[in-house]
Design an enzyme around this catalytic site. Sequence first.
Site, PDB file in Angstrom:
ATOM      1  N   ASP A 125      -1.213  -1.913  -9.391  1.00 36.68           N
ATOM      2  CA  ASP A 125      -1.876  -3.215  -9.297  1.00 36.68           C
ATOM      3  C   ASP A 125      -2.101  -3.834 -10.670  1.00 36.68           C
ATOM      4  O   ASP A 125      -2.703  -3.208 -11.563  1.00 36.68           O
ATOM      5  CB  ASP A 125      -3.232  -3.063  -8.608  1.00 36.68           C
ATOM      6  CG  ASP A 125      -3.100  -2.581  -7.176  1.00 36.68           C
ATOM      7  OD1 ASP A 125      -1.990  -2.655  -6.623  1.00 36.68           O
ATOM      8  OD2 ASP A 125      -4.114  -2.124  -6.615  1.00 36.68           O
ATOM      9  N   GLU A 178       0.823  -1.216   0.000  1.00 34.04           N
ATOM     10  CA  GLU A 178       0.000   0.000   0.000  1.00 34.04           C
ATOM     11  C   GLU A 178       0.860   1.271   0.000  1.00 34.04           C
ATOM     12  O   GLU A 178       0.396   2.338   0.371  1.00 34.04           O
ATOM     13  CB  GLU A 178      -0.964   0.010   1.192  1.00 34.04           C
ATOM     14  CG  GLU A 178      -1.925  -1.154   1.203  1.00 34.04           C
ATOM     15  CD  GLU A 178      -2.724  -1.279  -0.078  1.00 34.04           C
ATOM     16  OE1 GLU A 178      -3.145  -0.242  -0.635  1.00 34.04           O
ATOM     17  OE2 GLU A 178      -2.937  -2.412  -0.549  1.00 34.04           O
TER      18      GLU A 178
END
Length: 671
Positions: free
Chosen positions: A219, A125
Amino acid sequence: MSQRVSLLFGVHAHQPVGNFPSVLIDAHLRCYKPFLQVLYRYPDFRFAIHLSGWLLDYLLANYPEDMTLLQQMVARNQVELFGAGDTEPVLAVIPNRDRIGQIQTFSDKLAQKLGQRPQGAWLTERVWESTVIPALADCGIRYVTVDDYHFVCAGKTLTELNGYFTTEEGSQKLDLFPISEALRYKIPFAPAEETVAYLESLGNQTTTHAPSAAIYFDDIEKFGIWPETYHWVYEKGWLEQFIQKVLASNIITTQHFSEYHAAERTRGIVYLPTVSYIEMNEWTLPATAAHAYADLTQQAKLQGWYEQRKAFLRGGIWKNFFSRYPESNWMHKRMLSLSARFAKLPIKQQTLEMRQKLYEAQANDAYWHGMFGGLYLPHLRRAIYNAMLALEAMLDACKSRPKSYVEDTDLDGTQEAYLHNALLQAVVKLDSYASICELDAYALQHNFADTLRRQTEHYYRKIQDGHCDATHQSNEGIASAHDRISFKHEISAQDILADDHPRRLFVDFVGSHPVAYNSKSPVLKNLDFVSHNSPVTVRKHFTLKNNQLHVLYRFDDKAKQTFQTQINLAMPSCDGMGGRYRYRQEILGGFGQWIELSDLTEIMLDDDTLGGHVVLKTSAPINLRAYPHFSVSQSESGFEKIMQAVTLELEWQTSIQELTVTLAIYARNHA
C-alpha cells in the site's frame, strides 16, 4: 562476491468508492502528491504502480498536474502500470463475466488515460483462488503479485522465492511473483540504510545463476498516511534516502516486473492454496477462533518455531467474512442477484451506466473488516447500496419484477419476503422476529436498514488488556500500524457488549421479552404475522403505499401489557452536524443525542447528507426513546466508536388494541 539483485518495487494506491472528500484531499496532500514528486526527481529509479480505477478517475479530475507527472514517468519508461478490476473488487467473489468486464474496463482506462496497457495485475487484498486465472489470462494479464506466504503454504521455502513461478487453470497459464513479507515490514518503517543493506544481502542467498529478485508491492498509504509516516518518509527524508542508496548500490538494480519477466525464465510450476496475506488469517475468523489462532501464533513466536512452520498455522480465508457478518453476506448476495439480472438483459438494453453501477457495487472495502474500518464504516456500505439501488431501479424499468415474492436471498436457510413499488422496497426476514432487514427508497438510493449488529470481535481483547504483538517493530525506525494500540475514543465495557437481537426495523417486545412470530403463516403472501409465545396475541401486518411503509399491530387480548417495537434507522449524517430531530416545528437535537418523549404521534428525522427526511407517525399516542447505536471499530489510527444507526424505541400499552406505525420517506424537494 554478491550476485546482482533486481529490485522490483511496486506500490498500490486505493481509496474506497464513496469515501469522504476530506479523506481524499488529505491522502493526496500527505501521500500521493509528495510520493510522485519525489519519484519524479529520480528517473533511474524504476517502479510499478497500481491506482484503483475510482481513485485514478478522482485524481485525473482533481489533480491533473500530479497525473501529468505520472504520465511523463510512464512515457520515459520509469513506471510500469499494473491492472486490476476497475472498482477494486475481490475477483474471487464476483462472477467470471464480471471479472473479465472489470479487468478489461480498467486496462482500457490505463491505455487511454496514461498511455500504457498493463501486463501485470494487482490482486485485491492478495486474495488468491485459482478460479481467477482464466479471466486474467483472457484479458491479456501475464503475471500477478501475491505474498511469499502463499508460496510457503504450498511448500516452498523463502530462499526459493527470488523469481517468478508459473501456474495454470484449465490449460490457461499465469505467472506469479512472490511479494516479500520481510520487505513489507521494513519498507518504509526500518531505517533506509538498514533496508538497503538487507536488499544487498539477498544477493548472497540465491541458489541459482539467475539474478535474485527482491519483490515489494504494498500500500502506498504507508508512505504518508499511516501514523507518523508523513514525518518519517518526507520530512525526515526516508524515501529520498532509500532511493539514493538503492541507486548508489553496485549490487541492486531497479527493474520493471515486465523487464524481469521477459528476461528471466520461470522458476517452475506451482499451485497455490486459497489464501490471502498472513494478517487476513486472523481477521477473517470469528472472535473465539481468532483468539485461539492468535494465541497459538504468539506461542510459536515465543518458542522460536513460528517462521519455520507458520504455513501450518493457517487461519481463515477471505470468504469467511460472508459467514462472519450477515450484513456483508446480504450485500454480496444482493449484488450477485443484480449481476444475474443484468446479464440476462438483451445486449441492446445493457447500458454503460448499468454496468458502472454494478461494478461500483462490487468494490471490496465495505464487505470486510480487518485493520481498517471497512464493513464498519456506514458511508462505505451506503455507497454499495447507492449503486445497487440505482441499478435495481434501471433493471426494473427494463423488466419489472412481481410486486411481492419470496426467496432465500442470502442462502441462510431462512426466506425473505419482498414487497416493493416504484418508490419503496421492504424486505422482511421470515424468521421469528418478522422484522425488516432492508428498507429502500429509490429516489434517495438509500437502504434505511443498512446498519450493523454489534458482535464480539477479536480485537476487543486488545482493548480490554492491551494485548499487542510488536514483533516487527524496528528499534530505530517507526512502528507499523499493525503493532500499535491507540484510542480515538474512550471505550467502555458497554460499548463492546454484543447485541442479543438483530438490529432491524420493527423488532418487537412484550415487556422485556422478544415477540416470536410464526413466519409460516398461511396468510404470508399478505405479510401478516401472528405471535405464538407472547403473553398477548400480537398480529402484525406490513403494507407499502407510495412513499409510505405502514405497520399495523393488533392485540387480541384485553390484558394490559407494555409493548415495544425497536426501529433501527440508518441515517447517513449519523452523529454529525447534518442530522436532527424535528418535533412540533422545533429542533430537539442531533441523531447522536438521547431523546425521550411521551404522548407522541409524529416526529421528523431530517438529514442533510441523505438529502431528505423520514416522518414517523402513529395512529395513537406512544412513548419514544431515541438514541444512537454505536459499534467499536479498529483502524490504523486506533480504536473508535462509529455510529451505525438511530435506534427508535416506541412503547405503548396493549389496551390500545390497534395501532399503526407509519414511516413516510421524502426527498429534499418535498414541500
